[in-house]
Design an enzyme around this catalytic site. Sequence first.
Site, PDB file in Angstrom:
ATOM      1  N   GLU A 243      80.232 -56.757 -19.168  1.00 13.12           N
ATOM      2  CA  GLU A 243      81.289 -56.561 -18.177  1.00 13.12           C
ATOM      3  C   GLU A 243      82.462 -57.511 -18.378  1.00 13.12           C
ATOM      4  O   GLU A 243      83.589 -57.196 -18.013  1.00 13.12           O
ATOM      5  CB  GLU A 243      80.707 -56.746 -16.761  1.00 13.12           C
ATOM      6  CG  GLU A 243      80.573 -58.205 -16.271  1.00 13.12           C
ATOM      7  CD  GLU A 243      79.653 -59.067 -17.118  1.00 13.12           C
ATOM      8  OE1 GLU A 243      78.770 -58.503 -17.792  1.00 13.12           O
ATOM      9  OE2 GLU A 243      79.828 -60.302 -17.128  1.00 13.12           O
TER      10      GLU A 243
ATOM     11  N   LYS B  39      69.877 -57.360 -15.701  1.00 10.33           N
ATOM     12  CA  LYS B  39      69.313 -58.459 -16.487  1.00 10.33           C
ATOM     13  C   LYS B  39      67.890 -58.748 -16.022  1.00 10.33           C
ATOM     14  O   LYS B  39      67.600 -58.627 -14.833  1.00 10.33           O
ATOM     15  CB  LYS B  39      70.122 -59.744 -16.254  1.00 10.33           C
ATOM     16  CG  LYS B  39      71.427 -59.844 -16.984  1.00 10.33           C
ATOM     17  CD  LYS B  39      72.071 -61.201 -16.725  1.00 10.33           C
ATOM     18  CE  LYS B  39      73.450 -61.311 -17.335  1.00 10.33           C
ATOM     19  NZ  LYS B  39      73.480 -61.187 -18.797  1.00 10.33           N
TER      20      LYS B  39
ATOM     21  N   ARG C 137      84.074 -58.505 -21.007  1.00 11.28           N
ATOM     22  CA  ARG C 137      85.143 -58.015 -21.873  1.00 11.28           C
ATOM     23  C   ARG C 137      85.994 -56.959 -21.161  1.00 11.28           C
ATOM     24  O   ARG C 137      87.157 -56.778 -21.487  1.00 11.28           O
ATOM     25  CB  ARG C 137      84.539 -57.491 -23.188  1.00 11.28           C
ATOM     26  CG  ARG C 137      83.692 -56.267 -23.047  1.00 11.28           C
ATOM     27  CD  ARG C 137      82.832 -56.017 -24.280  1.00 11.28           C
ATOM     28  NE  ARG C 137      81.722 -56.980 -24.373  1.00 11.28           N
ATOM     29  CZ  ARG C 137      80.850 -57.028 -25.376  1.00 11.28           C
ATOM     30  NH1 ARG C 137      80.965 -56.191 -26.392  1.00 11.28           N
ATOM     31  NH2 ARG C 137      79.878 -57.917 -25.382  1.00 11.28           N
TER      32      ARG C 137
ATOM     33  N   ASP D 247      76.208 -54.643 -18.529  1.00  9.69           N
ATOM     34  CA  ASP D 247      76.097 -56.092 -18.649  1.00  9.69           C
ATOM     35  C   ASP D 247      77.145 -56.661 -19.610  1.00  9.69           C
ATOM     36  O   ASP D 247      77.320 -57.869 -19.694  1.00  9.69           O
ATOM     37  CB  ASP D 247      74.675 -56.457 -19.110  1.00  9.69           C
ATOM     38  CG  ASP D 247      74.349 -57.916 -18.881  1.00  9.69           C
ATOM     39  OD1 ASP D 247      75.125 -58.596 -18.170  1.00  9.69           O
ATOM     40  OD2 ASP D 247      73.318 -58.378 -19.415  1.00  9.69           O
TER      41      ASP D 247
HETATM   42  N1  BES Z   1      77.505 -63.336 -18.986  1.00  7.63           N
HETATM   43  C1  BES Z   1      76.832 -62.765 -20.083  1.00  7.63           C
HETATM   44  C2  BES Z   1      76.768 -63.680 -21.302  1.00  7.63           C
HETATM   45  C3  BES Z   1      76.033 -64.984 -21.159  1.00  7.63           C
HETATM   46  C4  BES Z   1      74.786 -65.154 -21.720  1.00  7.63           C
HETATM   47  C5  BES Z   1      76.626 -66.070 -20.539  1.00  7.63           C
HETATM   48  C6  BES Z   1      74.139 -66.352 -21.633  1.00  7.63           C
HETATM   49  C7  BES Z   1      75.973 -67.288 -20.440  1.00  7.63           C
HETATM   50  C8  BES Z   1      74.733 -67.429 -20.995  1.00  7.63           C
HETATM   51  C9  BES Z   1      77.516 -61.476 -20.513  1.00  7.63           C
HETATM   52  O1  BES Z   1      78.180 -60.776 -19.521  1.00  7.63           O
HETATM   53  C10 BES Z   1      76.470 -60.572 -21.074  1.00  7.63           C
HETATM   54  O2  BES Z   1      75.577 -60.251 -20.366  1.00  7.63           O
HETATM   55  N2  BES Z   1      76.599 -60.222 -22.349  1.00  7.63           N
HETATM   56  C11 BES Z   1      75.664 -59.376 -22.977  1.00  7.63           C
HETATM   57  C12 BES Z   1      76.425 -58.404 -23.834  1.00  7.63           C
HETATM   58  C13 BES Z   1      75.590 -57.302 -24.406  1.00  7.63           C
HETATM   59  C14 BES Z   1      75.072 -56.403 -23.314  1.00  7.63           C
HETATM   60  C15 BES Z   1      76.417 -56.528 -25.402  1.00  7.63           C
HETATM   61  C16 BES Z   1      74.747 -60.251 -23.841  1.00  7.63           C
HETATM   62  O3  BES Z   1      75.223 -61.209 -24.436  1.00  7.63           O
HETATM   63  O4  BES Z   1      73.560 -59.960 -23.889  1.00  7.63           O
HETATM   64 ZN    ZN Z   2      78.858 -61.912 -17.893  1.00  6.11          ZN
HETATM   65 ZN    ZN Z   3      76.894 -59.454 -18.440  1.00  4.86          ZN
END
Ligand code: BES
Ligand code: ZN
Ligand code: ZN
Length: 498
Positions: free
Chosen positions: A350, A278, A352, A348
């Site tokens: 992860e 990230k 799911r 990222d």
């Molecule tokens: N933990 C994040 C989602 C998140 C975003 C939580 C903002 C709280 C605030 C999750 O694990 C993630 O990174 N999701 C990605 C998925 C994508 C790579 C398909 C996302 O939402 O960008």
């Molecule tokens: Zn996450």
């Molecule tokens: Zn993530």
Amino acid sequence: MQVTFKKGNPMDVKADVLVLPVYEETWEESPLLLEADKALDGLLLPALKSRDFKAKADSRAAFDTWGKLAAGKLVVAGVGKADEQSADSLWTFASNAVSKLHTKGMKTAAMAYTFAGDDPKKTLQLLATGLLTGSYSFDKYKKKDNKTGFSKLSIVAPKENFKGNGKEALEKGLALGEAINFSRTLVNTPTEDMNPSHLAQAAKSLVAKDEKDLKVQVRSEAEIKKLKMDLYLAVARTAANPPKLITLEWKPKGTTRQKPLVVVGKGLMYDTGGLSLKPSTSMDTMKCDMAGSAAVLGLFHFLVHARPNRRVVGVIAACENAIGGKSYRPGDVFTSRRGISVEVLNTDAEGRLTLADALDFAQTQYKPAQMIDLATLTGACVVALGESTVGLMSNNEEFSGKIGELAEKAGEDFWPLPLNPKYEKLIKSDFADIKNVGGRWGGALTAGLFLKRFVDDDLPWAHLDIAGPAYTATPFGHLSKYATGVGVAMLAEWVLDE
Ligand code: BES
Ligand code: ZN
Ligand code: ZN
């Protein structure tokens, strides 16, 4: 902090501040306001008018009482229109009444019970919850002298305003408020002090000495391996802090044969994104990625106080999405506990993966009657619904409708999102059965559809994407800034309803 409820004349209560709630339609005729006006030599009403006070929701006017009332200060607080009140608005009212009132040196507060509506017990319950959540602060890393806050709050009802006994409603409201604050603190605590072992410890801390109805079990990485939870293990494997699979079971006498209500929480103690790293500005809040599991523990905190006669199970696959030499990689394929193979195209995504194995484990182990998961799962859900609203997805329309209603009853914002089968093709993989990303569009939905693959079709299941409201940059209503404890209130309604 101590919150009490009693009947009597609020004007006689000694406190640093007395809050007098009034409605938009009727505030000028409010008997208590007129009584206060008289005591204050008829100066109160003109002063309110000169300040253009209209009793709108979230409006307040504060006055010194110059020794003419038992309380040192009087705050006339607008509730808004009587016929526009909801669980959300009452909870928010009480929460703001304490959070926005506090000035240094004030230690005790009283709130007059002046509320209309046909369910005074529910109102009292919401006020009790609001007073606790509104006085929440996270200051365990601050110097002692920075601490402010009320130590005593009382709700005081003139006899004619509250019929019957308020004890049970007060206690339920307080139990919920404590549970929500407990959940908030788990999330606000930085990962350094809140790794999977710490979370397991927090779960165990719920089992008091003589507690016979709650069982908490914590499984190590070796045990997780035996359970074949390879998606979960792939996410967890490079972190210095090993994963812990935490299960909680509320099973009072006589409920052993019940199919349980099962709640699964995403427990990413920290989410760096892994090798699909990230950017720093998205990472800096990622201690919140275990808010789903904190909601589960919040629910169990509530259960040990409310002690409902209903079997409830909680499952948390706690781990850290770290980065290192043992990191799982984009392009890797792993086989889930359910036997479905998954191509990882973004490390990222992860949550799911851990949830897929946790959901499968929960079903095979416990044979649920109904199942709910809570997860800070996608940024896409935050884009769609903002920071106040939970995204509600389900494999069962009736169940989804019910959860929506329970959320409203609890005073939380939920909004349904469709699990449209048309989008299933977006998570088809060329190298495995499915892949863990579904492309740019509809990200909350493809994540939901991914999870759906791991849930039996005939099991009523709801997936709550809490990525927005779990941890906010801007407070909304009773949702505090940063960790909010979202979901706990709805879950409490659910277990009491079933
Ligand atoms: N933990 C994040 C989602 C998140 C975003 C939580 C903002 C709280 C605030 C999750 O694990 C993630 O990174 N999701 C990605 C998925 C994508 C790579 C398909 C996302 O939402 O960008
Ligand atoms: Zn996450
Ligand atoms: Zn993530």
